[in-house]
Write a protein that holds these residues in place. Structure first.
Motif, mmCIF file in Angstrom:
data_model
loop_
_atom_site.group_PDB
_atom_site.id
_atom_site.type_symbol
_atom_site.label_atom_id
_atom_site.label_comp_id
_atom_site.label_asym_id
_atom_site.label_seq_id
_atom_site.Cartn_x
_atom_site.Cartn_y
_atom_site.Cartn_z
ATOM 1 N N GLN A 44 42.377 34.396 52.313
ATOM 2 C CA GLN A 44 42.388 33.692 51.023
ATOM 3 C C GLN A 44 41.329 32.581 50.989
ATOM 4 O OE1 GLN A 44 46.345 32.621 49.859
ATOM 5 N NE2 GLN A 44 45.675 31.914 47.843
ATOM 6 N N ALA A 45 40.997 32.046 52.165
ATOM 7 C CA ALA A 45 39.963 31.003 52.200
ATOM 8 C C ALA A 45 38.615 31.583 51.760
ATOM 9 C CB ALA A 45 39.869 30.418 53.608
ATOM 10 N N VAL A 46 38.359 32.839 52.102
ATOM 11 C CA VAL A 46 37.083 33.438 51.672
ATOM 12 C C VAL A 46 37.225 34.185 50.346
ATOM 13 C CG1 VAL A 46 35.979 33.598 53.911
ATOM 14 C CG2 VAL A 46 37.425 35.479 53.165
ATOM 15 N N PHE A 47 38.450 34.555 49.990
ATOM 16 C CA PHE A 47 38.690 35.268 48.730
ATOM 17 C C PHE A 47 39.909 34.638 48.053
ATOM 18 C CE2 PHE A 47 39.073 38.635 45.710
ATOM 19 C CZ PHE A 47 37.833 39.252 45.678
ATOM 20 N N PRO A 48 39.685 33.471 47.404
ATOM 21 C CA PRO A 48 40.821 32.678 46.917
ATOM 22 C C PRO A 48 41.694 33.410 45.898
ATOM 23 C CG PRO A 48 38.768 31.417 46.836
ATOM 24 C CD PRO A 48 38.387 32.815 47.187
ATOM 25 N N ASP A 49 41.144 34.430 45.253
ATOM 26 C CA ASP A 49 41.920 35.105 44.205
ATOM 27 C C ASP A 49 42.848 36.194 44.754
ATOM 28 O OD1 ASP A 49 40.736 33.602 42.147
ATOM 29 O OD2 ASP A 49 38.960 34.878 42.215
ATOM 30 N N ALA A 50 42.932 36.328 46.062
ATOM 31 C CA ALA A 50 43.683 37.436 46.662
ATOM 32 C C ALA A 50 45.086 37.645 46.065
ATOM 33 C CB ALA A 50 43.756 37.257 48.180
ATOM 34 N N PRO A 51 45.889 36.580 45.876
ATOM 35 C CA PRO A 51 47.237 36.826 45.330
ATOM 36 C C PRO A 51 47.193 37.437 43.927
ATOM 37 C CG PRO A 51 47.109 34.642 46.327
ATOM 38 C CD PRO A 51 45.710 35.166 46.268
ATOM 39 N N HIS A 52 46.209 37.044 43.121
ATOM 40 C CA HIS A 52 46.078 37.632 41.783
ATOM 41 C C HIS A 52 45.646 39.096 41.888
ATOM 42 C CE1 HIS A 52 46.722 33.842 39.850
ATOM 43 N NE2 HIS A 52 45.726 33.285 40.494
ATOM 44 N N VAL A 53 44.795 39.363 42.855
ATOM 45 C CA VAL A 53 44.278 40.724 43.013
ATOM 46 C C VAL A 53 45.415 41.674 43.420
ATOM 47 C CG1 VAL A 53 42.680 42.175 44.309
ATOM 48 C CG2 VAL A 53 41.974 39.890 43.584
ATOM 49 N N VAL A 54 46.243 41.248 44.364
ATOM 50 C CA VAL A 54 47.327 42.149 44.799
ATOM 51 C C VAL A 54 48.357 42.319 43.670
ATOM 52 C CG1 VAL A 54 47.024 41.681 47.258
ATOM 53 C CG2 VAL A 54 48.683 40.361 45.985
ATOM 54 N N ARG A 55 48.554 41.285 42.872
ATOM 55 C CA ARG A 55 49.480 41.433 41.726
ATOM 56 C C ARG A 55 48.921 42.423 40.712
ATOM 57 N NH1 ARG A 55 50.162 35.665 41.212
ATOM 58 N NH2 ARG A 55 50.992 35.432 43.286
ATOM 59 N N ALA A 56 47.614 42.316 40.454
ATOM 60 C CA ALA A 56 46.980 43.261 39.513
ATOM 61 C C ALA A 56 47.098 44.687 40.048
ATOM 62 C CB ALA A 56 45.514 42.886 39.307
ATOM 63 N N ASN A 57 47.018 44.809 41.360
ATOM 64 C CA ASN A 57 47.150 46.135 41.976
ATOM 65 C C ASN A 57 48.549 46.706 41.738
ATOM 66 O OD1 ASN A 57 46.108 48.212 43.902
ATOM 67 N ND2 ASN A 57 47.895 47.514 45.054
ATOM 68 N N ARG A 58 49.560 45.870 41.935
ATOM 69 C CA ARG A 58 50.949 46.325 41.707
ATOM 70 C C ARG A 58 51.167 46.694 40.241
ATOM 71 N NH1 ARG A 58 54.051 48.216 45.688
ATOM 72 N NH2 ARG A 58 55.888 47.858 44.414
ATOM 73 N N LEU A 59 50.556 45.910 39.354
ATOM 74 C CA LEU A 59 50.725 46.201 37.921
ATOM 75 C C LEU A 59 50.068 47.536 37.579
ATOM 76 C CD1 LEU A 59 50.204 42.634 36.389
ATOM 77 C CD2 LEU A 59 52.342 43.937 36.559
ATOM 78 N N PHE A 60 48.900 47.804 38.182
ATOM 79 C CA PHE A 60 48.261 49.111 37.961
ATOM 80 C C PHE A 60 49.188 50.224 38.454
ATOM 81 C CE2 PHE A 60 46.185 52.556 40.312
ATOM 82 C CZ PHE A 60 45.699 53.292 39.238
ATOM 83 N N LEU A 61 49.751 50.028 39.641
ATOM 84 C CA LEU A 61 50.651 51.047 40.198
ATOM 85 C C LEU A 61 51.755 51.372 39.185
ATOM 86 C CD1 LEU A 61 51.626 52.728 42.663
ATOM 87 C CD2 LEU A 61 52.837 50.708 43.452
ATOM 88 N N GLY A 62 52.337 50.344 38.607
ATOM 89 C CA GLY A 62 53.403 50.543 37.629
ATOM 90 C C GLY A 62 52.912 51.284 36.391
ATOM 91 N N ARG A 63 51.739 50.888 35.902
ATOM 92 C CA ARG A 63 51.203 51.546 34.693
ATOM 93 C C ARG A 63 50.859 52.999 34.981
ATOM 94 N NH1 ARG A 63 48.028 46.906 34.661
ATOM 95 N NH2 ARG A 63 46.030 47.985 34.827
ATOM 96 N N ALA A 64 50.277 53.245 36.146
ATOM 97 C CA ALA A 64 49.884 54.615 36.486
ATOM 98 C C ALA A 64 51.118 55.506 36.637
ATOM 99 C CB ALA A 64 49.060 54.609 37.787
ATOM 100 N N VAL A 65 52.141 55.005 37.322
ATOM 101 C CA VAL A 65 53.348 55.828 37.525
ATOM 102 C C VAL A 65 54.034 56.085 36.181
ATOM 103 C CG1 VAL A 65 55.644 55.876 38.603
ATOM 104 C CG2 VAL A 65 53.650 55.145 39.925
ATOM 105 N N ALA A 66 54.088 55.064 35.335
ATOM 106 C CA ALA A 66 54.699 55.258 34.011
ATOM 107 C C ALA A 66 53.913 56.308 33.220
ATOM 108 C CB ALA A 66 54.746 53.932 33.253
ATOM 109 N N ALA A 67 52.577 56.245 33.294
ATOM 110 C CA ALA A 67 51.750 57.224 32.575
ATOM 111 C C ALA A 67 51.985 58.633 33.122
ATOM 112 C CB ALA A 67 50.274 56.836 32.696
ATOM 113 N N LEU A 68 52.122 58.738 34.431
ATOM 114 C CA LEU A 68 52.351 60.051 35.051
ATOM 115 C C LEU A 68 53.733 60.591 34.682
ATOM 116 C CD1 LEU A 68 50.652 59.211 38.455
ATOM 117 C CD2 LEU A 68 49.895 60.979 36.849
#
Ligand code: SAM
Length: 274
Positions: A44-68
């Protein structure tokens, strides 16, 4: 002493950070050890946005599974499924297509132990402890234990896991093996960190992750696109993750102001062609 916990097998080296447990930490979970938290903070020191990035990833997972689910998929094979957390695949499936089957696969002992304990009595959900780099063994268990029927379409999910398959393991061959085991009309969902926007910064993240049990790599969009060989990408294609069929209100409230470089994460879903 953190060992002796129900979700923590006694034979793991808790001094060696694990990708699954660092990801759990970034998501605000509690299935991680001091070594995981320490290395996650360095990432996180080199990539401070990491927590937002992993949350966005989980949200994509949810959207993709719902679409499928909306497309009628009745079987989900979630490879590198991680430590169970909010919005697990089987929960999205239960909400959108009750009756569909989910098989979780992860090589991480904590991910497996926790998922097994949590999902023991959940119908149509199976947890397999296996390395996705061995498609034959994974598919054998997915059929024999998980009840997948490979004569019917399956959605294969590789969500933020291919970064942990280095080139020397030939990830394209591995993805193709899952493709070839599934029938036309099956699907593939991928999210993947990209080095297209901030090569120097993500290179530093790679250096941090080299200290984990599963070192990770970022790839270019062109490199990720080749994993979809034999698949037709659904709209809107392989895109920045926040642009894959976003909820309109989520885009407006984007914590990183919609700056795709700060995410450096792309995603897509493809349909297996005949
Ligand atoms: C960043 S997490 C992603 C978890 C979940 N897919 C998600 O997107 O929320 C990556 C997961 O892949 C798992 N993983 C990495 N390499 C793997 C392999 N060769 N076989 C199975 N699982 C693997 C890790 O243990 C970890 O749980």
């Amino acid at each position: 002493m953190e060992h002796g916990l129900a979700w923590s097998p006694d034979d793991i080296d808790i001094e060696r950070p694990s990708v699954a447990r660092m990801y759990d930490y970034f998501l605000g979970g509690s299935h991680n050890f001091a070594s995981d938290r320490e290395l996650a903070k360095r990432a996180q020191a080199v990539f401070p946005d990491a927590p937002h990035v992993v949350r966005a990833n989980r949200l994509f997972l949810g959207r993709a599974v719902a679409a499928l689910c909306a497309l009628g998929v009745d079987q989900f094979l979630d490879l590198g499924s991680g430590i169970p957390t909010v919005g697990n695949v089987h929960e999205v499936v239960a909400a959108h297509r009750p009756g569909a089957r989910t098989v979780y696969v992860d090589s991480d002992p904590v991910a497996f132990a926790h998922a097994s304990a949590l999902l023991e009595d959940t119908e149509r959900v199976t947890v397999v402890h296996a390395d996705l780099r061995n498609p034959e063994a994974v598919l054998r268990d997915a059929v024999a234990v998980g009840g997948l029927d490979l004569s019917l379409p399956v959605a294969v999910l590789l969500v933020s896991v291919l970064p942990f398959i280095p080139e020397e393991d030939d990830p394209a061959r591995i993805v193709a093996a899952y493709r070839d085991a599934t029938v036309p009309g099956s699907y593939l969902a991928i999210s993947h960190g990209t080095n297209d926007y901030r090569p120097k910064q993500v290179g530093e993240v790679e250096t941090v992750y080299a200290k984990t049990t599963q070192p990770g790599v970022f790839r270019s969009k062109a490199e990720v696109e080749r994993f979809f060989d034999g698949y037709e990408l659904l709209e809107p294609g392989l895109v920045d993750i926040i642009h894959w069929r976003p909820e309109p209100e989520a885009l407006q409230a984007d914590p990183l102001g919609g700056d795709v470089a700060r995410y450096s994460l792309i995603a897509g879903v493809g349909r297996r062609q005949a």
